[in-house]
Design a protein around this motif. Structure first.
Motif, short mmCIF file in Angstrom:
data_model
loop_
_atom_site.label_atom_id
_atom_site.label_comp_id
_atom_site.label_asym_id
_atom_site.label_seq_id
_atom_site.Cartn_x
_atom_site.Cartn_y
_atom_site.Cartn_z
N ARG A 62 -1.79 -25.26 -12.22
CA ARG A 62 -1.48 -26.14 -11.08
C ARG A 62 -2.36 -27.39 -11.12
N ARG A 63 -3.62 -27.23 -11.50
CA ARG A 63 -4.51 -28.39 -11.65
C ARG A 63 -4.01 -29.33 -12.73
N HIS A 64 -3.63 -28.75 -13.89
CA HIS A 64 -3.13 -29.59 -14.98
C HIS A 64 -1.88 -30.35 -14.56
N GLU A 65 -1.02 -29.69 -13.80
CA GLU A 65 0.19 -30.37 -13.34
C GLU A 65 -0.15 -31.51 -12.38
N ARG A 66 -1.10 -31.28 -11.49
CA ARG A 66 -1.54 -32.36 -10.59
C ARG A 66 -2.12 -33.52 -11.38
N ASP A 67 -2.75 -33.20 -12.50
CA ASP A 67 -3.32 -34.24 -13.35
C ASP A 67 -2.27 -35.00 -14.16
N GLY A 68 -1.03 -34.51 -14.14
CA GLY A 68 0.04 -35.20 -14.85
C GLY A 68 0.43 -34.59 -16.17
N CYS A 69 -0.03 -33.37 -16.44
CA CYS A 69 0.27 -32.73 -17.73
C CYS A 69 1.63 -32.03 -17.70
N ASP A 70 2.31 -32.09 -18.84
CA ASP A 70 3.63 -31.47 -18.99
C ASP A 70 3.60 -30.21 -19.84
N MET A 71 2.59 -30.10 -20.71
CA MET A 71 2.50 -28.96 -21.62
C MET A 71 1.02 -28.64 -21.83
N VAL A 72 0.75 -27.42 -22.28
CA VAL A 72 -0.64 -27.02 -22.46
C VAL A 72 -0.80 -26.32 -23.80
N GLY A 73 -1.86 -26.73 -24.53
CA GLY A 73 -2.18 -26.11 -25.80
C GLY A 73 -3.69 -26.10 -25.98
N MET A 74 -4.14 -25.63 -27.14
CA MET A 74 -5.57 -25.43 -27.34
C MET A 74 -6.15 -26.19 -28.51
N THR A 75 -5.34 -26.98 -29.22
CA THR A 75 -5.83 -27.60 -30.45
C THR A 75 -5.62 -29.11 -30.52
N GLY A 76 -5.04 -29.70 -29.49
CA GLY A 76 -4.75 -31.14 -29.54
C GLY A 76 -5.97 -32.02 -29.60
N MET A 77 -7.08 -31.52 -29.04
CA MET A 77 -8.35 -32.22 -29.10
C MET A 77 -9.42 -31.26 -29.62
N PRO A 78 -10.30 -31.74 -30.48
CA PRO A 78 -10.55 -33.15 -30.81
C PRO A 78 -9.71 -33.69 -31.96
N VAL A 82 15.07 -33.55 -28.38
CA VAL A 82 13.62 -33.62 -28.29
C VAL A 82 13.22 -34.38 -27.04
N VAL A 83 12.16 -33.94 -26.39
CA VAL A 83 11.58 -34.69 -25.28
C VAL A 83 10.62 -35.70 -25.90
N ALA A 84 10.91 -36.97 -25.72
CA ALA A 84 10.24 -38.03 -26.48
C ALA A 84 8.91 -38.47 -25.89
N ARG A 85 8.53 -37.93 -24.75
CA ARG A 85 7.25 -38.25 -24.15
C ARG A 85 6.71 -37.01 -23.44
N GLY A 86 5.45 -37.07 -23.09
CA GLY A 86 4.85 -35.97 -22.35
C GLY A 86 3.35 -35.98 -22.52
N THR A 87 2.66 -35.41 -21.55
CA THR A 87 1.20 -35.34 -21.60
C THR A 87 0.77 -33.92 -21.92
N TYR A 88 -0.06 -33.82 -22.95
CA TYR A 88 -0.55 -32.55 -23.47
C TYR A 88 -1.91 -32.26 -22.84
N ALA A 89 -2.06 -31.09 -22.23
CA ALA A 89 -3.35 -30.63 -21.73
C ALA A 89 -4.02 -29.80 -22.82
N ALA A 90 -5.16 -30.27 -23.31
CA ALA A 90 -5.88 -29.54 -24.36
C ALA A 90 -6.95 -28.67 -23.72
N THR A 91 -6.76 -27.35 -23.75
CA THR A 91 -7.68 -26.42 -23.12
C THR A 91 -8.50 -25.67 -24.17
N GLN A 92 -9.54 -24.99 -23.71
CA GLN A 92 -10.51 -24.42 -24.62
C GLN A 92 -10.01 -23.18 -25.37
#
Length: 246
Positions: free
Chosen positions: A173-189, A152-162
């Motif tokens: 590419r923007r999310h990666e510049r922001d420091g995101c490692d993965m992208v999903g649609m339900t992490g927030m709120p 398991v990867v024990a850390r990482g930044t999740y990008a929550a998209t619409q």
């Protein structure tokens, strides 16, 4: 200690290893939940289960009633919540098939009911969200992976998209510049609401595709579904190990 609750994401409209004892509709101040709250046994331990997208996976990410779901789980006795999340991988350590327990999140969503402190009832609270996930539950997930032999990867930044559309290559590419490692649609709120409601919340993410522009190929639903099918048993085994540790 209260109950552990599991919120099922894509691929988890049900939890195959859960023996359901009862399912109960819970009335909330925020309207209907995605589905009835199931109470059952997982690894001989009592847990709650709620499919985020509904029992037939009919709710897109921006239509999920996150406030009702989290409120109903707390009202049903939960004090810890694991949110399952299928994600796209952005950085090199997050290829398809990877399991991850994120420790940070960036919210790119909009137009969602994202707080219980909306000024309509009660006062206003400004919660601390420096560390958006509950560290004790994060560590429980990481330890459970180790016990069942899952890397398991024990850390990482999740990008929550619409959503529900997937992202463009430029957005990734923007999310990666922001420091995101993965992208999903339900992490927030979801994570923020859990904090407002005093719930210990963590996410178990599983990578089902490379994010847009990361593989050189067009992303297809078949690719996502095939990789998702490979993750279901592994994720279920980890959840049993977490529940069994109680």
């Amino acid at each position: 200690m209260g109950l552990l609750a599991i919120i099922g994401g894509s691929g988890f409209s049900s939890l195959p290893s859960l023996t359901v004892l009862e399912s109960r509709s819970v009335e909330t101040p925020y309207g209907a939940t995605s589905a009835a709250v199931a109470r059952g046994r997982l690894a001989e331990c009592e847990v709650l289960f709620l499919p985020r997208h509904g029992p037939s996976h009919h709710l897109p990410p921006h239509r999920v009633n996150y406030r009702a779901n989290l409120w109903a789980l707390r009202a049903s006795g939960a004090d810890r919540v694991i949110g399952l999340a299928s994600v796209g991988g952005i950085t090199p350590s997050f290829g398809p098939g990877t399991l991850a327990v994120p420790d940070q999140i960036i919210d790119y969503t909009y137009g969602r009911e994202h707080t219980i402190y909306d000024g309509l009832a009660g006062g206003i609270e400004h919660i601390d969200f420096t560390e958006p996930y509950c560290e004790s539950l994060r560590q429980a997930l990481i330890s459970a992976c180790a016990r069942v032999g899952e890397t398991v990867v024990a850390r990482g930044t999740y990008a929550a998209t619409q959503g529900p559309r997937l992202e463009s290559a430029a957005e990734i590419r923007r999310h990666e510049r922001d420091g995101c490692d993965m992208v999903g649609m339900t992490g927030m709120p979801e994570a923020g609401l859990a904090r407002e409601l005093g719930l210990c919340y963590a996410s178990l993410a599983f990578v089902v595709n490379w994010a847009a522009g990361k593989s050189g190929n067009v992303i297809t639903m078949k690719e996502i579904e095939d990789n998702l099918a490979l993750c279901v048993e592994r994720v279920s085994t980890v959840l049993e190990a977490v529940a069994g540790a109680d």
